[in-house]
Design a protein around this motif. Structure first.
Motif, PDB file in Angstrom:
ATOM      1  N   UNK A  58      -2.781  -2.233 -13.228  1.00 12.07           N
ATOM      2  CA  UNK A  58      -3.496  -1.563 -11.914  1.00 12.07           C
ATOM      3  C   UNK A  58      -2.949  -0.155 -11.662  1.00 12.07           C
ATOM      4  N   UNK A  59      -1.855  -0.005 -12.622  1.00 16.57           N
ATOM      5  CA  UNK A  59      -1.254   1.317 -11.858  1.00 16.57           C
ATOM      6  C   UNK A  59      -0.720   1.242 -10.556  1.00 16.57           C
ATOM      7  N   UNK A  60       0.141   0.457 -10.059  1.00 22.38           N
ATOM      8  CA  UNK A  60       0.570   0.351  -8.662  1.00 22.38           C
ATOM      9  C   UNK A  60       1.749   1.215  -8.515  1.00 22.38           C
ATOM     10  N   UNK A  61       1.710   2.421  -8.022  1.00 19.11           N
ATOM     11  CA  UNK A  61       2.836   3.299  -7.823  1.00 19.11           C
ATOM     12  C   UNK A  61       4.023   2.543  -6.801  1.00 19.11           C
ATOM     13  N   UNK A  62       3.660   1.866  -5.918  1.00 13.54           N
ATOM     14  CA  UNK A  62       4.742   1.602  -5.027  1.00 13.54           C
ATOM     15  C   UNK A  62       5.729   0.461  -5.672  1.00 13.54           C
ATOM     16  N   UNK A  63       5.281  -0.371  -6.698  1.00 16.17           N
ATOM     17  CA  UNK A  63       6.036  -1.183  -7.338  1.00 16.17           C
ATOM     18  C   UNK A  63       7.130  -0.323  -7.900  1.00 16.17           C
ATOM     19  N   UNK A  64       6.610   0.580  -8.839  1.00 14.93           N
ATOM     20  CA  UNK A  64       7.743   1.403  -9.781  1.00 14.93           C
ATOM     21  C   UNK A  64       8.442   2.115  -8.911  1.00 14.93           C
ATOM     22  N   UNK A  65       8.595   2.177  -7.808  1.00 21.22           N
ATOM     23  CA  UNK A  65       9.423   2.796  -6.572  1.00 21.22           C
ATOM     24  C   UNK A  65      10.298   1.723  -6.056  1.00 21.22           C
ATOM     25  N   UNK A  66       9.628   0.868  -5.241  1.00 23.59           N
ATOM     26  CA  UNK A  66      10.192  -0.245  -4.544  1.00 23.59           C
ATOM     27  C   UNK A  66      11.138  -1.085  -5.203  1.00 23.59           C
ATOM     28  N   UNK A  67      10.879  -1.569  -6.628  1.00 19.77           N
ATOM     29  CA  UNK A  67      11.497  -2.331  -7.306  1.00 19.77           C
ATOM     30  C   UNK A  67      12.931  -1.811  -7.684  1.00 19.77           C
ATOM     31  N   UNK A  95       0.939  -1.234   0.035  1.00 20.35           N
ATOM     32  CA  UNK A  95      -0.039  -0.060  -0.138  1.00 20.35           C
ATOM     33  C   UNK A  95       0.782   1.206  -0.031  1.00 20.35           C
ATOM     34  N   UNK A  96       2.115   1.108   0.830  1.00 17.78           N
ATOM     35  CA  UNK A  96       2.817   2.175   0.760  1.00 17.78           C
ATOM     36  C   UNK A  96       4.450   2.026   0.799  1.00 17.78           C
ATOM     37  N   UNK A  97       5.060   3.134   0.259  1.00 14.50           N
ATOM     38  CA  UNK A  97       6.673   2.517   0.377  1.00 14.50           C
ATOM     39  C   UNK A  97       7.302   3.853   0.599  1.00 14.50           C
ATOM     40  N   UNK A  98       8.386   3.842   1.476  1.00 16.21           N
ATOM     41  CA  UNK A  98       9.301   4.759   1.885  1.00 16.21           C
ATOM     42  C   UNK A  98      10.367   5.148   1.175  1.00 16.21           C
ATOM     43  N   UNK A  99      10.732   6.379   0.690  1.00 17.55           N
ATOM     44  CA  UNK A  99      12.024   6.567  -0.185  1.00 17.55           C
ATOM     45  C   UNK A  99      12.684   7.768   0.613  1.00 17.55           C
ATOM     46  N   UNK A 100      13.831   7.463   1.099  1.00 15.67           N
ATOM     47  CA  UNK A 100      14.503   8.402   1.811  1.00 15.67           C
ATOM     48  C   UNK A 100      13.544   9.259   2.867  1.00 15.67           C
ATOM     49  N   UNK A 101      12.780   8.542   3.429  1.00 21.41           N
ATOM     50  CA  UNK A 101      11.849   9.152   4.692  1.00 21.41           C
ATOM     51  C   UNK A 101      10.535   9.638   4.152  1.00 21.41           C
ATOM     52  N   UNK A 102      10.313   9.732   2.904  1.00 23.25           N
ATOM     53  CA  UNK A 102       9.212  10.262   2.295  1.00 23.25           C
ATOM     54  C   UNK A 102       8.359   9.039   1.851  1.00 23.25           C
ATOM     55  N   UNK A 103       6.967   9.292   2.236  1.00 16.80           N
ATOM     56  CA  UNK A 103       6.047   8.194   2.130  1.00 16.80           C
ATOM     57  C   UNK A 103       5.297   8.348   0.869  1.00 16.80           C
ATOM     58  N   UNK A 104       5.466   7.163   0.023  1.00 19.19           N
ATOM     59  CA  UNK A 104       4.579   7.259  -1.235  1.00 19.19           C
ATOM     60  C   UNK A 104       3.451   6.224  -1.282  1.00 19.19           C
TER      61      UNK A 104
END
Length: 548
Positions: free
Chosen positions: A356-365, A328-337
């Motif tokens: 399904x346009x999952x934002x966190x996949x394209x950040x976490x991967x 549902x969420x992912x953190x990048x340098x302390x910022x929550x997406x």
């Protein structure tokens, strides 16, 4: 009033005739000192200029006197009734002399607050040819800052609604030969039938009128004063012989695009033929001199995941069938997406995440730590190397090249989902789909490069594995529970698409983006403030694709 002038009444309008040249107004100006100059020290109000909002009587009187002075051709007197007499005086004089206005009848409407609407019927006369130019404009009355006197707030649009700072009204031999623009099948394209093409046709005329034969006529036009902004023809006194200019537009697709953008305010759409790069349609609502569909620069939202997925496949991070995380969420340098409504996908693939346009996949991967160098530079390199974004696009009229600048920190994560510093136009995003469908980038173009030997932007072809992977991802978005499925339901196969929504500053509702292809036609649309991509921009694109 000048010596020898005669006054005749035409309805509620006074017509002033002096020296054989007439100007219309509904009252005559009588010796009022204008501008924001110091008041007469003998005046009782000299020591205490009037303050507060202008009154109804002041609005009526000031508008009456200004319009009468302008209509009578008294540029100095009209100017002194404005808060910028130097600029106004030159503009009013140029209106009469530069535009060859032999007579002007001005009819006021009822004031709305401090604003007075009015209509102008200007008679243009040049070398024995006379025609009328009619239009509506308005003026606003304000209180002078130093004198306290009511004055017309000066702006060029008072004289004509399309006049801007630095622009002037002119009448004479046209600067360029007229053109008869046709689509790729020879169908004539006119601004009357295809309103969105008006600024495009004006630019094409300026750039290519002299290259396709034909001759100049006599016209009244707004000279923009800038090479970057096309002039605007207001009246044709005598026609020249037009030269024929063939464009890549498809009249049928253009007609569909014109209708599609009317469904929403602030909407733009562009369509491209993937196999050639030919631009088949360009439409905007509203139609302005700035062509948002071609030159806009806005965050593309999740349509950018086409580029991000390409980067991931090229760098071996994932393939369409690779298992990826979609929390549902992912953190990048302390910022929550987070994902929309914090949805998640359990044990899904990259295809599931894309569709399904999952934002966190394209950040976490990708991850900010162990792949930091990749996070900072690879997306922009992929956009340029594989999609031509950022290269110089010479399509035949002004157009945005798109921009994916290098980013650091949280901006890198934002860029993967089309936010941050990334900017694109509908043309740029349509080209993303066209490249995915074709397997290689072909710079979009509106007229043949042979007309002026333009250099086209180039990019490296996608590998067959990556091109096939992109088409798999985009097809999945149009089926099942894909975010583009509903909008693309009636669009013929083979097809693919990607939705997007982009948050913009303090805007309450995100911009709606959608791009897709069907057969050999790709398109993209943006609906400003439209929300989810499939809800607003999706139907616009689908309507255009069906026309292809």
């Amino acid at each position: 009033m000048r010596s020898g002038a005669k006054v005749a009444i035409a309805g509620s309008v006074f017509v002033v005739v002096a020296g054989g040249v007439g100007y219309g107004g509904y009252n005559l100006w009588n010796g009022v000192m204008g501008g924001d100059a110091s008041p007469d020290p003998r005046s009782a109000s000299a020591s205490s200029p009037r303050t507060g909002p202008v009154t109804g009587e002041e609005i009526t009187t000031t508008a009456r006197d200004f319009l009468a002075a302008w209509a009578a051709g008294e540029s100095d007197k009209a100017a002194q009734l404005t808060n910028d007499p130097v600029t106004a005086g030159t503009a009013v004089l140029s209106y009469r002399e530069g535009a060859k206005v032999a007579k002007a009848v001005i009819t006021p409407g009822a004031a709305v607050g401090a604003t007075v609407p009015f209509t102008v019927k200007a008679t243009i006369s040049y070398e024995g040819v006379t025609k009328d130019l009619s239009y509506a404009s308005e003026l606003t009355v304000v209180r002078g800052q130093t004198t306290g006197r009511p004055l017309v707030k000066w702006q060029p649009a008072v004289l004509h609604p399309k006049l801007t700072a630095g622009a002037t009204l002119r009448t004479g031999p046209a600067k360029t030969a007229t053109i008869k623009a046709v689509d790729h099948n020879g169908v004539e394209l006119t601004a009357e039938k295809y309103p969105s093409l008006r600024p495009v046709l004006a630019t094409l005329r300026e750039r290519y009128g002299s290259k396709v034969g034909g001759s100049t006529g006599v016209e009244t036009w707004i000279d923009s004063g800038s090479e970057a902004v096309p002039d605007t023809t207001l009246l044709v006194l005598s026609k020249g012989r037009p030269g024929t200019l063939k464009t890549t537009i498809d009249a049928g697709v253009q007609a569909a695009a014109e209708k599609a953008v009317k469904s929403y305010d602030r909407t733009s759409v562009t369509a491209i033929e993937p196999s050639t790069g030919a631009i088949r349609a360009v439409a905007n609502n509203p139609v302005t001199e700035f062509n948002t569909a071609l030159s806009g620069g806005q965050a593309p939202g999740s349509t950018m995941k086409i580029v991000t997925a390409t980067m991931m496949m090229q760098h071996g991070l994932a393939k369409p069938d690779s298992r990826v995380e979609c929390p549902p969420t992912v953190t990048w340098y302390g910022y929550l997406f987070q994902n929309l409504k914090k949805f998640k996908i359990d044990n899904g693939t990259l295809t599931d995440a894309f569709s399904q346009s999952c934002n966190t996949t394209f950040i976490k991967a990708i991850g900010p730590l162990d792949k930091k160098d990749l996070a900072d530079t690879a997306l922009g390199e992929t956009a340029r190397r594989s999609f031509g974004i950022g290269e110089e696009w010479n399509i035949g009229v002004p157009a945005s090249n798109g921009s994916v600048p290098e980013s650091t920190g949280t901006e890198s994560a934002a860029s993967y989902i089309g936010q941050g510093k990334i900017t694109m136009s509908a043309l740029n995003v349509a080209s993303l789909s066209a490249t995915a469908k074709n397997g290689r980038f072909l710079q979009p173009y509106l007229v043949a490069k042979e007309l002026d030997d333009r250099e086209f932007a180039t990019a490296e072809p996608l590998s067959e594995e990556v091109a096939s992977g992109l088409r798999t991802l985009m097809k999945a978005a149009t089926t099942g529970n894909g975010t583009a499925a509903e909008a693309m339901a009636g669009v013929p196969s083979p097809k693919g698409a990607k939705t997007g929504s982009a948050e913009v500053g303090d805007q309450a509702t995100s911009n709606s983006w959608f791009t897709g292809y069907s057969g050999d036609l790709a398109a993209a649309a943006i609906v400003e403030g439209g929300g989810h991509g499939g809800d607003a921009a999706g139907p616009v694109v689908a309507r255009v694709l069906k026309a292809g």
